[in-house]
Design a protein around this motif. Structure first.
Motif, PDB file in Angstrom:
ATOM      1  N   ARG A 261       0.827  -1.213   0.000  1.00 36.71           N
ATOM      2  CA  ARG A 261       0.000   0.000   0.000  1.00 36.71           C
ATOM      3  C   ARG A 261       0.861   1.263   0.000  1.00 36.71           C
ATOM      4  O   ARG A 261       0.363   2.329  -0.301  1.00 36.71           O
ATOM      5  N   GLY A 262       2.131   1.100   0.357  1.00 39.47           N
ATOM      6  CA  GLY A 262       2.987   2.272   0.300  1.00 39.47           C
ATOM      7  C   GLY A 262       4.176   2.186   1.223  1.00 39.47           C
ATOM      8  O   GLY A 262       4.184   1.396   2.172  1.00 39.47           O
ATOM      9  N   PRO A 263       5.189   3.005   0.964  1.00 40.48           N
ATOM     10  CA  PRO A 263       6.356   3.042   1.848  1.00 40.48           C
ATOM     11  C   PRO A 263       6.013   3.748   3.167  1.00 40.48           C
ATOM     12  O   PRO A 263       5.017   4.468   3.251  1.00 40.48           O
ATOM     13  N   GLU A 265       7.324   6.274   4.676  1.00 37.99           N
ATOM     14  CA  GLU A 265       7.298   7.750   4.676  1.00 37.99           C
ATOM     15  C   GLU A 265       5.971   8.263   4.122  1.00 37.99           C
ATOM     16  O   GLU A 265       5.464   9.296   4.560  1.00 37.99           O
ATOM     17  N   TYR A 266       5.418   7.524   3.170  1.00 35.05           N
ATOM     18  CA  TYR A 266       4.137   7.944   2.610  1.00 35.05           C
ATOM     19  C   TYR A 266       3.026   7.778   3.643  1.00 35.05           C
ATOM     20  O   TYR A 266       2.177   8.653   3.829  1.00 35.05           O
TER      21      TYR A 266
ATOM     22  N   GLY B 656      -1.839  11.894  -2.968  1.00 40.32           N
ATOM     23  CA  GLY B 656      -1.503  11.127  -4.164  1.00 40.32           C
ATOM     24  C   GLY B 656      -2.701  10.463  -4.819  1.00 40.32           C
ATOM     25  O   GLY B 656      -2.549   9.700  -5.771  1.00 40.32           O
ATOM     26  N   ALA B 779       0.293   5.953  -3.356  1.00 39.09           N
ATOM     27  CA  ALA B 779       1.678   5.978  -2.883  1.00 39.09           C
ATOM     28  C   ALA B 779       2.638   6.297  -4.021  1.00 39.09           C
ATOM     29  O   ALA B 779       3.597   7.058  -3.851  1.00 39.09           O
ATOM     30  N   TRP B 782       2.312  10.075  -4.938  1.00 39.95           N
ATOM     31  CA  TRP B 782       2.922  10.938  -3.934  1.00 39.95           C
ATOM     32  C   TRP B 782       4.453  10.809  -3.982  1.00 39.95           C
ATOM     33  O   TRP B 782       5.170  11.811  -3.918  1.00 39.95           O
ATOM     34  N   SER B 783       4.933   9.578  -4.117  1.00 40.17           N
ATOM     35  CA  SER B 783       6.389   9.375  -4.148  1.00 40.17           C
ATOM     36  C   SER B 783       7.007  10.058  -5.367  1.00 40.17           C
ATOM     37  O   SER B 783       8.113  10.609  -5.279  1.00 40.17           O
ATOM     38  N   ARG B 788      10.960  10.753  -5.632  1.00 38.34           N
ATOM     39  CA  ARG B 788      11.470   9.418  -5.312  1.00 38.34           C
ATOM     40  C   ARG B 788      10.509   8.360  -5.852  1.00 38.34           C
ATOM     41  O   ARG B 788       9.873   7.647  -5.083  1.00 38.34           O
ATOM     42  N   LEU B 790       8.566   5.167  -7.177  1.00 33.82           N
ATOM     43  CA  LEU B 790       8.666   3.769  -6.726  1.00 33.82           C
ATOM     44  C   LEU B 790       9.066   2.874  -7.883  1.00 33.82           C
ATOM     45  O   LEU B 790       8.668   3.107  -9.018  1.00 33.82           O
TER      46      LEU B 790
END
Ligand SMILES: Cc1cc2nc3c(=O)[nH]c(=O)nc-3n(C[C@H](O)[C@H](O)[C@H](O)COP(=O)(O)OP(=O)(O)OC[C@H]3O[C@@H](n4cnc5c(N)ncnc54)[C@H](O)[C@@H]3O)c2cc1C
Lengths: 291, 797
Positions: A261-263, A265-266, B656, B779, B782-783, B788, B790
């Motif tokens: 679902r995401g890292p 930091e996100y 995001g 995600a 936003w990344s 950065r 993904l």
């Protein structure tokens, strides 16, 4: 077709009967309520209980009502009932917000509020919502009932402090007039568990935050709550800056885990952003500016 | 057109689908609905590891489990010389692992029991000792000197390299690039996705020991090809094999190849002497059956400063998983990827594809991509978008300027494809008009202004894509699969009372063949659609042909159907001449009847003629009676449908999240047989595109664990994520197809992902984001904004 491992099945006819069956079948027995968390895990054979104790016939555990200054919700109340409940919605729009984005109508028609809390999934939406509003739960076992602060219910991922032969029977939410509440969630697709979500309840004293409750899920917040941010917000002006600051404090105390679902930091960013948004909307509601 | 227009029952038009009567009533028959007396049930033990040596397998406890009839391992199969099977790309694939497991989910043992539960429970009693090996997960590291060799079963294999393949003129392309004003380059991944049909794969095999006849009900898009492959591989006589493909719950290319489970159901039936059913579950399906895409592309585009595109080149690393089993014509190991110059008039182009083995499931099939055209279109449409950004030109304007012009058709591309027909500007213009393109751009500019003034409005993005597909494989001189030419047969019988039965070699998986093929016959013969039964999906009842994938049914079998109906019509003409006592030359086909020229009173319908053809009417030379005919259609060329898509998104940069606001799709698939079915195909394909662009991916962690083996992790889009599609059409018939149709099944899947990604990238322009790989999950978006992006093929850490 995915099929579970063999198990015994018993249908409880009363709360006492359920407790007795749980005691009889021992710690490898499981209560099944809506089954929407437990059955998928059994089909994947991630859970292999010896016995299922079905509590779906205990209709006296399905209710939503106000008694004194508390909203009482029976453990077997379905998501759909909480979503539709006028009395719950009137006092706590946060539940309506949350229920609208939990799973899909099929799951909501059968999944229960008690099952959600007992599943203790680190991404369960209602855990955050109930943490925000400062709920407590009533558990019943062979030795009677006890009340547990919802912020003490979860012992870790997929783990509660309930004994194997204790049944969660009720959730109690204190009602205090003049508050507003809201829930904000980011999901990858409708019906998905949250990437992150935040719930907030705010009581105002003029333009100052008198009291606030903040719940967070899927971001590794201890007990699904953000007590540091709540403390920091108390007595502060009810402004976007204060909310953003509370969001930052809440996020600092989270321990999000990276997954698909995401890292991390996100997810931390979402903790900030969604806490801020939930506080903003809860405040607007407290002011009667938003339904 | 009037509002009270009757639904046409003869010929083309939006008639309801004949097959839906059984589907909406729950009366379909899928493989899992087939239950035979005495039938046993199979279950598959699969590898938990992506790469491991098998030290030992102990099946004794499983064999002792109540209800278990047999446990088959790789060793059992090796004894029958069946442990390995050929793939559709001239490689080999393990049916059950003997030496090593090479991907998570690989087949290790097969239990046969009296019921599904016992079989499944017995799997847990099989003890396999594995010795774990280092894994190759990142395709970019597959060719490193220290990478473990996955296919050490192949003597000639000393690394993980499968092939290098190129197309186009490298020298000419380099020349164009070296003198161009502007060159833009980007690394673009088309991530590994899965067809994910709602029906998983399965088979019921029944070997009749008395007659020696093997009947297999199975999830296949290509029943005839399966029959021949079983005959060749297992040495079974082909006339003793009957493959039945009953109702199929979606294929999308994933049911073209042969899976170990099918083979094991057959072996199981031979061993046990009873019918054996094997149907995999959802997780097994997502983990082990054919994936799609997985192309790591480095694209480069060259142009003049004023926006004339000159050249395109691409270097691709193709991740094929543990076995090279892509389904595609033999000559084209990268499928039709070299159609990557798209819809533009270029001077030169060159592509190179390097394929590697990794510790992932094999496959690489269509998934609604017409043999890798999805990858090709995505690449060129992203590159054109990036060029527009570089030139500071409107991306629609840039496309309009470079699209092929109508007078250039038939057009031969720099990589050798001959596009049959097109009027691209018209289609793009129509899409822009429907979208209100200029107003959208104005709205976008206004949004930006408001954001600059501190207002919290979402970002807005507009994405365009233009695609050309190459469908209807294919001309026999260029195309075969495993040596089988890609022509298709058709047989048409007209019964005495004028009811007809059409037998075709292709197999519907939801495309509506039973309706559209009946309409083709109806249109040629003047018969009501209800009077024509379409028989398909049973090798004992239908003529040979290669099946349904690559949008080939209408271009190939649809053509065969029109041709065979015309043959019937010509036979009918002879009979009609006898009936009317005139010469055949005096007859003309008018208003669905053979009519004496200039005398509408004297005419015969096919129904009247059919009865006469079966009667005692004395028939002239050249006809023995009856009207039945057969044909084989060998397409002279592919057909080239195309379309212009425009997508509008709103993006919340703080979370995001992407909201798909509008999607305009103008498709040109030539003549539309059943416009309603065409639109249905487009709706489905667009939703597919939303899935791939925004949410779908199969990523792997460092140990080779599959991160999306269920529908909670591998997300299918819902109505909530799809806007109300705005569809339009232009019609440019194919000049070489008997009815001018081009095929449409995959158009929307091919064309839509680029439009969506282009729209999101357009929205992120203020942040300087040029590219981010699919899926553009919250995600990922936003990344990308944080600078950065993904890597979506690997697990997020
Ligand atoms: C497709 C899908 C999507 C979903 N999406 C979301 C989502 O977006 N957000 C979200 O928060 N959740 C989501 N869920 C989870 C859903 O909310 C829960 O499955 C459900 O509400 C849990 O309740 P249940 O009654 O089904 O619990 P069950 O599955 O019956 O039980 C869950 C656990 O709680 C125990 N238990 C149940 N009731 C009691 C009791 N009264 N006392 C003691 N123990 C008890 C059981 O023994 C079991 O261990 C989703 C589920 C599905 C299947």
């Amino acid at each position: 077709m995915q099929v579970p491992a063999p198990f015994a099945y018993e249908r409880a006819t009363s709360v006492e009967h359920a407790i007795e069956l749980l005691s009889r079948h021992g710690p490898e027995a499981r209560v099944v309520a809506g089954g929407h968390s437990l059955i998928p895990m059994m089909k994947l054979r991630l859970a292999q209980p010896d016995a299922l104790i079905d509590i779906n016939n205990l209709s006296d555990l399905s209710y939503i009502r106000v008694e004194g200054d508390q909203l009482l919700i029976g453990a077997l109340t379905r998501h759909a009932d909480l979503l539709d409940s006028a009395v719950a919605g009137e006092h706590f729009p946060i539940f309506r917000d949350a229920e609208q984005v939990i799973a899909d109508p099929v799951v909501r028609n059968f999944g229960t509020v008690g099952g959600s809390l007992c599943q203790a999934d680190p991404a369960e939406d209602l855990s955050a919502a109930f943490a925000a509003v400062g709920a407590s739960v009533v558990a019943r076992g062979p030795n009677g009932s006890r009340t547990i602060d919802v912020r003490q219910l979860h012992a870790g991922p997929y783990e509660t402090v309930l004994e194997p032969n204790e049944l969660l029977v009720e959730i109690r939410v204190p009602i205090r007039p003049g508050g507003g509440s809201a829930y904000e969630k980011v999901e990858r697709r409708v019906g998905d568990y949250p990437v992150a979500a935040a719930g907030a309840v705010v009581w105002l004293d003029g333009d100052t935050v008198a009291e606030a409750g903040i719940g967070l899920t899927a971001v590794g917040a201890e007990h699904f709550a953000a007590p540091e941010a709540e403390t920091a917000l108390r007595g502060r002006p009810a402004t976007d800056d204060s909310f953003a600051e509370a969001g930052r404090i809440a996020a600092q105390h989270c321990h999000p885990q990276p997954d698909q679902r995401g890292p991390a930091e996100y997810k931390r960013q979402l903790a900030v952003e969604l806490t801020t948004r939930a506080l903003r909307r809860a405040t607007a509601r407290a002011r009667g500016q938003e339904a | 057109m009037t509002v009270t227009e009757e639904r046409p029952t003869v010929g083309f038009g939006s008639t309801l689908r004949k097959e839906d009567v059984r589907f909406v009533r729950g009366k379909g028959t899928y493989v899992d609905d087939v239950n035979l007396p005495g039938m046993l049930h199979g279950a598959m033990l699969r590898s938990p590891f992506a790469h491991a040596r098998i030290v030992s397998i102990d099946t004794s406890a499983a064999e002792a489990h109540p209800g278990v009839k047999a446990v088959i391992t790789g060793e059992t199969l090796a004894g029958l010389n069946l442990a390995w099977m050929p793939t559709l790309s001239y490689d080999t694939q393990a049916v059950l692992a003997t030496d090593k497991v090479r991907f998570q989910g690989q087949e290790v043992a097969f239990v046969i029991a009296e019921d599904h539960y016992s079989a499944r429970d017995a799997l847990e009693l099989i003890e396999v000792e594995y010795e774990e090996l280092p894994v190759v997960v990142d395709a970019k590291k597959a060719l490193d000197a220290d990478a473990p060799v996955i296919r050490d079963d192949k003597e000639e294999q000393s690394n993980n390299h499968i092939y290098d393949w190129e197309a186009g003129d490298k020298a000419a392309t380099d020349e164009v690039f070296s003198s161009a004003d502007v060159v833009v380059a980007e690394d673009i991944l088309y991530p590994r996705t899965h067809p994910a049909p709602l029906e998983t794969c399965g088979a019921v095999a029944d070997m009749d020991k008395v007659t020696g006849k093997l009947t297999v009900w199975t999830t296949t898009q290509a029943p005839h090809a399966h029959r021949t492959v079983y005959a060749l591989v297992a040495g079974l006589p082909e006339h003793k094999i009957r493959i039945i493909s009953p109702d199929i719950g979606g294929g999308f290319g994933g049911k073209v190849g042969i899976y170990p489970g099918y083979v094991l159901a057959i072996v199981g039936s031979i061993v046990a002497g009873k019918p054996v059913k094997w149907v995999e579950d959802r997780s097994e399906h997502l983990m082990s059956t054919a994936f799609a895409r997985d192309y790591h592309m480095r694209g480069e585009i060259a142009a003049t400063r004023d926006g004339k595109i000159l050249g395109l080149r691409v270097n691709t690393l193709a991740d094929h998983g543990a076995f090279h089993s892509t389904a595609q014509p033999t000559k084209f190991p990268a499928g039709f990827f070299h159609v990557f110059t798209g819809s533009y008039d270029l001077q030169a182009a060159h592509c190179k594809v390097t394929a590697v083995y990794t510790n992932k499931a094999p496959g690489g099939v269509a998934y609604a991509c017409s043999f890798r055209i999805t990858e090709a279109v995505y690449l060129v449409e992203r590159m054109v978008e990036l060029l527009a950004r570089e030139l500071d030109m409107d991306p629609a304007e840039l496309r309009m300027k470079n699209l092929l012009r109508p007078e250039q058709f038939p057009y031969t591309t720099p990589t050798g494809w001959e596009y049959d027909s097109g009027d691209y500007q018209k289609t793009l213009t129509k899409a822009m008009e429907m979208a209100g393109y200029q107003q959208l751009r104005a709205e976008q500019a206004d949004r930006l202004r408001r954001r600059e003034q501190g207002e919290n409005v979402p970002l807005m993005g507009i994405g365009v894509s233009f695609f050309t597909e190459a469908v209807g494989a294919g001309p026999r001189k260029h195309m075969d699969i495993l040596g089988l030419g890609m022509a298709d047969g058709a047989e048409l019988r007209v019964h005495p009372t004028g009811k007809a039965v059409l037998r075709i070699s292709v197999q519907t998986q939801g495309q509506g063949h039973e309706t559209t093929f009946a309409q083709i016959v109806g249109n040629e013969l003047g018969l009501p659609t209800e009077d024509i039964e379409v028989v398909h999906g049973d090798t004992d009842q239908t003529p040979f042909g290669l099946g349904t994938y690559g949008s080939r049914s209408t271009p190939v079998s649809g053509a065969a159907t029109a041709v065979v109906a015309r043959k019937v019509r010509e036979r009918a003409r002879i009979v009609a001449a006898a009936m009317l006592e005139v010469s055949t030359d005096d007859l003309e086909w008018q208003e669905n009847r053979w009519q004496v020229r200039g005398d509408p009173e004297k005419a015969k319908t096919i129904q009247e003629i059919a009865l006469a053809a079966h009667s005692s009417l004395e028939l002239p030379e050249g006809i023995e009676g009856h009207l039945d005919a057969t044909t084989v259609y060998n397409p002279p060329n592919l057909t080239y449908p195309f379309g212009a898509y425009i997508c509008v998104v709103d993006v919340d940069p703080d979370t995001g999240q992407v909201h798909l606001r509008r999607f305009i799709a103008v498709d040109d698939c030539g003549v539309r047989i059943n416009p309603m079915i065409v639109e249905g195909q487009i709706h489905g394909g667009l939703a597919d595109g939303v899935g791939m662009a925004l949410m779908q991916v199969m990523a792997f962690d460092a140990d080779g664990n599959h991160m999306g083996a269920n529908f909670m992790d591998y997300l299918l889009p819902t109505a909530k994520e799809c806007p109300s599609w705005e569809l339009g059409e232009t019609v440019t018939p194919s000049p070489h197809h008997p009815i001018g149709a081009k095929g449409v099944g995959e158009s929307a899947t091919v064309g839509s992902p680029a439009a969506i990604v282009n729209a999101v990238m357009d929205a992120l322009k203020p942040y300087g984001v040029r590219h981010a790989d699919m899926p553009l999950s919250p995600a990922a978006v936003w990344s990308a904004i944080q600078g950065r992006p993904l890597r979506t093929d690997l697990a997020i850490t």
